[in-house]
Design an enzyme around this catalytic site. Structure first.
Site, PDB file in Angstrom:
ATOM      1  N   LYS A   1      -1.685   5.895   8.495  1.00 55.77           N
ATOM      2  CA  LYS A   1      -0.804   6.191   7.349  1.00 55.77           C
ATOM      3  C   LYS A   1      -1.613   6.250   6.053  1.00 55.77           C
ATOM      4  O   LYS A   1      -1.443   7.139   5.221  1.00 55.77           O
ATOM      5  CB  LYS A   1       0.278   5.114   7.246  1.00 55.77           C
TER       6      LYS A   1
ATOM      7  N   LYS B   1      -7.133   1.384  -3.507  1.00 56.26           N
ATOM      8  CA  LYS B   1      -6.782   0.843  -2.182  1.00 56.26           C
ATOM      9  C   LYS B   1      -6.979   1.906  -1.093  1.00 56.26           C
ATOM     10  O   LYS B   1      -7.497   1.613  -0.010  1.00 56.26           O
ATOM     11  CB  LYS B   1      -5.341   0.334  -2.204  1.00 56.26           C
TER      12      LYS B   1
ATOM     13  N   THR C   1       0.867  -1.193   0.000  1.00 56.90           N
ATOM     14  CA  THR C   1       0.000   0.000   0.000  1.00 56.90           C
ATOM     15  C   THR C   1       0.896   1.232   0.000  1.00 56.90           C
ATOM     16  O   THR C   1       1.505   1.561   1.024  1.00 56.90           O
ATOM     17  CB  THR C   1      -0.916   0.014   1.240  1.00 56.90           C
TER      18      THR C   1
HETATM   19  P1  NAP Z   1       5.253  -6.144   7.571  1.00 52.00           P
HETATM   20  O1  NAP Z   1       4.870  -7.422   8.213  1.00 52.00           O
HETATM   21  O2  NAP Z   1       5.636  -4.970   8.411  1.00 52.00           O
HETATM   22  O3  NAP Z   1       6.451  -6.469   6.512  1.00 52.00           O
HETATM   23  C1  NAP Z   1       7.085  -5.423   5.837  1.00 52.00           C
HETATM   24  C2  NAP Z   1       8.098  -5.954   4.846  1.00 52.00           C
HETATM   25  O4  NAP Z   1       8.740  -4.811   4.243  1.00 52.00           O
HETATM   26  C3  NAP Z   1       9.213  -6.802   5.472  1.00 52.00           C
HETATM   27  O5  NAP Z   1       9.642  -7.800   4.549  1.00 52.00           O
HETATM   28  C4  NAP Z   1      10.317  -5.752   5.661  1.00 52.00           C
HETATM   29  O6  NAP Z   1      11.634  -6.289   5.698  1.00 52.00           O
HETATM   30  C5  NAP Z   1      10.164  -4.937   4.406  1.00 52.00           C
HETATM   31  N1  NAP Z   1      10.767  -3.621   4.548  1.00 52.00           N
HETATM   32  C6  NAP Z   1      10.414  -2.629   5.410  1.00 52.00           C
HETATM   33  N2  NAP Z   1      11.218  -1.564   5.261  1.00 52.00           N
HETATM   34  C7  NAP Z   1      12.104  -1.890   4.285  1.00 52.00           C
HETATM   35  C8  NAP Z   1      13.175  -1.204   3.656  1.00 52.00           C
HETATM   36  N3  NAP Z   1      13.509   0.058   4.020  1.00 52.00           N
HETATM   37  N4  NAP Z   1      13.874  -1.837   2.678  1.00 52.00           N
HETATM   38  C9  NAP Z   1      13.540  -3.089   2.304  1.00 52.00           C
HETATM   39  N5  NAP Z   1      12.529  -3.800   2.843  1.00 52.00           N
HETATM   40  C10 NAP Z   1      11.818  -3.192   3.822  1.00 52.00           C
HETATM   41  O7  NAP Z   1       4.073  -5.606   6.623  1.00 52.00           O
HETATM   42  P2  NAP Z   1       2.812  -6.414   6.033  1.00 52.00           P
HETATM   43  O8  NAP Z   1       1.746  -6.502   7.066  1.00 52.00           O
HETATM   44  O9  NAP Z   1       3.324  -7.642   5.347  1.00 52.00           O
HETATM   45  O10 NAP Z   1       2.295  -5.352   4.935  1.00 52.00           O
HETATM   46  C11 NAP Z   1       2.948  -5.170   3.698  1.00 52.00           C
HETATM   47  C12 NAP Z   1       2.152  -4.144   2.879  1.00 52.00           C
HETATM   48  O11 NAP Z   1       0.818  -4.652   2.666  1.00 52.00           O
HETATM   49  C13 NAP Z   1       1.988  -2.775   3.556  1.00 52.00           C
HETATM   50  O12 NAP Z   1       2.066  -1.774   2.587  1.00 52.00           O
HETATM   51  C14 NAP Z   1       0.582  -2.845   4.173  1.00 52.00           C
HETATM   52  O13 NAP Z   1       0.000  -1.548   4.331  1.00 52.00           O
HETATM   53  C15 NAP Z   1      -0.138  -3.697   3.139  1.00 52.00           C
HETATM   54  N6  NAP Z   1      -1.290  -4.450   3.661  1.00 52.00           N
HETATM   55  C16 NAP Z   1      -1.236  -5.082   4.869  1.00 52.00           C
HETATM   56  C17 NAP Z   1      -2.331  -5.800   5.331  1.00 52.00           C
HETATM   57  C18 NAP Z   1      -2.318  -6.487   6.678  1.00 52.00           C
HETATM   58  O14 NAP Z   1      -3.384  -6.883   7.152  1.00 52.00           O
HETATM   59  N7  NAP Z   1      -1.175  -6.677   7.320  1.00 52.00           N
HETATM   60  C19 NAP Z   1      -3.492  -5.887   4.552  1.00 52.00           C
HETATM   61  C20 NAP Z   1      -3.522  -5.254   3.293  1.00 52.00           C
HETATM   62  C21 NAP Z   1      -2.404  -4.540   2.861  1.00 52.00           C
HETATM   63  P3  NAP Z   1      12.274  -6.828   7.101  1.00 52.00           P
HETATM   64  O15 NAP Z   1      11.813  -8.257   7.213  1.00 52.00           O
HETATM   65  O16 NAP Z   1      13.710  -6.668   6.906  1.00 52.00           O
HETATM   66  O17 NAP Z   1      11.716  -5.950   8.198  1.00 52.00           O
END
Ligand code: NAP
Length: 295
Positions: free
Chosen positions: A248, A180, A105
């Site tokens: 956010k 989104k 997102t």
């Molecule tokens: P998350 O668990 O916080 O995982 C984030 C990922 O991004 C990890 O692999 C992290 O790497 C990587 N990352 C963060 N900062 C980085 C950087 N500076 N350089 C390279 N990699 C980086 O997030 P998530 O829940 O999977 O969500 C991912 C996306 O989907 C977000 O945009 C979120 O808004 C969206 N989303 C989430 C949900 C939900 O329910 N969780 C639902 C719909 C959409 P590390 O492992 O090294 O930290």
């Protein structure tokens, strides 16, 4: 894309179950993650490992990104280089005919900018964020909203068929991101509305359990009200989708020009909840915030 090789960057809460679905479906997947240990754990399950985002192109025709936010996505593309296509980021290894599909997102402006940089190298780009949380990700039941060229979208369909239950091409580059953000405005309305109704009823002497039982049987019940009823009844704010993420997304929508009265009120409400320290809790923690409770 059916027989082609997939690269995957970002193995967080969403990325990990999504990549597992593709591997189960028989795609040949190579992964890269900033924290290498998370990628290494997938080797036993059959994934290839890339040493950098740039290197992932050597074994992939399509690379999917699923990272936190705009800054993370830019970092993945730029790598440790200077942003002109050098270094070890995705841009450095991109070639004609390759495709990036971003499912994070992020803002439409970031998608348009990265797409333009990839286009210089002849590579395609699709913004394709998702609705649905960890459980739908595990079940391959996400809803996918894409923006970009029709032929790029069509090339992505075999992958979307394994990750989602529904997918839509919304328009040009960034249109998936706009859709989104619109979805999360509606999500915020749902949880704020439920909270306000239950608080009002309680102030007039009706217990939350009793009010939520009525809501649950009514026409205004939906997936969000049902999913979050237990949080309110049990006073449990452990994050499934963190309030800071919804704050956010409202900020991004606001930045894109969201100007209608409810949207502005939601933006303010969630920024205040964030400032009050509720960011790491579930988005439903807007309820205790509105009650005036402390974290
Ligand atoms: P998350 O668990 O916080 O995982 C984030 C990922 O991004 C990890 O692999 C992290 O790497 C990587 N990352 C963060 N900062 C980085 C950087 N500076 N350089 C390279 N990699 C980086 O997030 P998530 O829940 O999977 O969500 C991912 C996306 O989907 C977000 O945009 C979120 O808004 C969206 N989303 C989430 C949900 C939900 O329910 N969780 C639902 C719909 C959409 P590390 O492992 O090294 O930290």
């Amino acid at each position: 894309m059916g027989n082609k090789r997939i690269g995957w960057i970002g193995l967080g809460n969403m990325g990990l179950p999504m990549v597992r679905n593709l591997m189960r479906a028989g795609f040949e997947v190579t992964v890269y993650n900033r924290t290498a240990a998370k990628a290494a754990a997938l080797r036993d399950e059959g994934a290839g490992l890339a040493v950098s985002a740039a290197a992932i192109w050597e074994v992939s025709d399509v690379v999917i990104t699923m990272v936190s936010d705009d800054a993370a996505l830019r970092q993945v593309h730029r790598g440790s280089g200077d942003g002109d296509g050098g270094g070890d980021g995705l841009l450095a290894g991109a070639r004609a005919g390759k495709i990036v599909i971003d499912m994070s997102t992020v803002s439409p402006a970031t998608s348009r900018e990265l797409a333009a940089q990839l286009a210089v190298k002849g590579a395609g780009y699709l913004d394709a964020p998702v609705a649905g949380s960890v459980k739908p990700a595990e079940l391959g039941q996400l809803v996918i909203m894409a923006g970009g060229k029709k032929e790029t979208y069509e090339a992505a369909l075999p992958v979307f068929a394994k990750l989602g239950k529904a997918y839509f091409l919304m328009g040009e580059q960034g249109a998936g991101n706009v859709a989104k953000l619109a979805m999360n405005v509606l999500l915020a309305f749902n949880i704020q509305g439920l909270s306000e109704a239950v608080i009002f009823a309680r102030e007039k002497g009706i217990l939350p359990e009793a009010m939520l039982a009525v809501v649950g049987e009514s026409a205004v019940a939906n997936g969000v009200t049902k999913m979050k009823t237990a949080n309110i009844v049990e006073d449990n704010w452990q994050a499934a989708f963190a309030l800071k993420h919804l704050a956010k997304d409202l900020r991004l929508a606001f930045g894109e020009g969201l100007h209608t009265p409810g949207g502005i009120a939601l933006h303010d409400s969630f920024q205040q909840a964030l400032a009050a320290g509720w960011g790491e809790k579930d988005m439903s923690a807007i309820f205790p915030f509105l009650e005036g409770k402390k974290v």
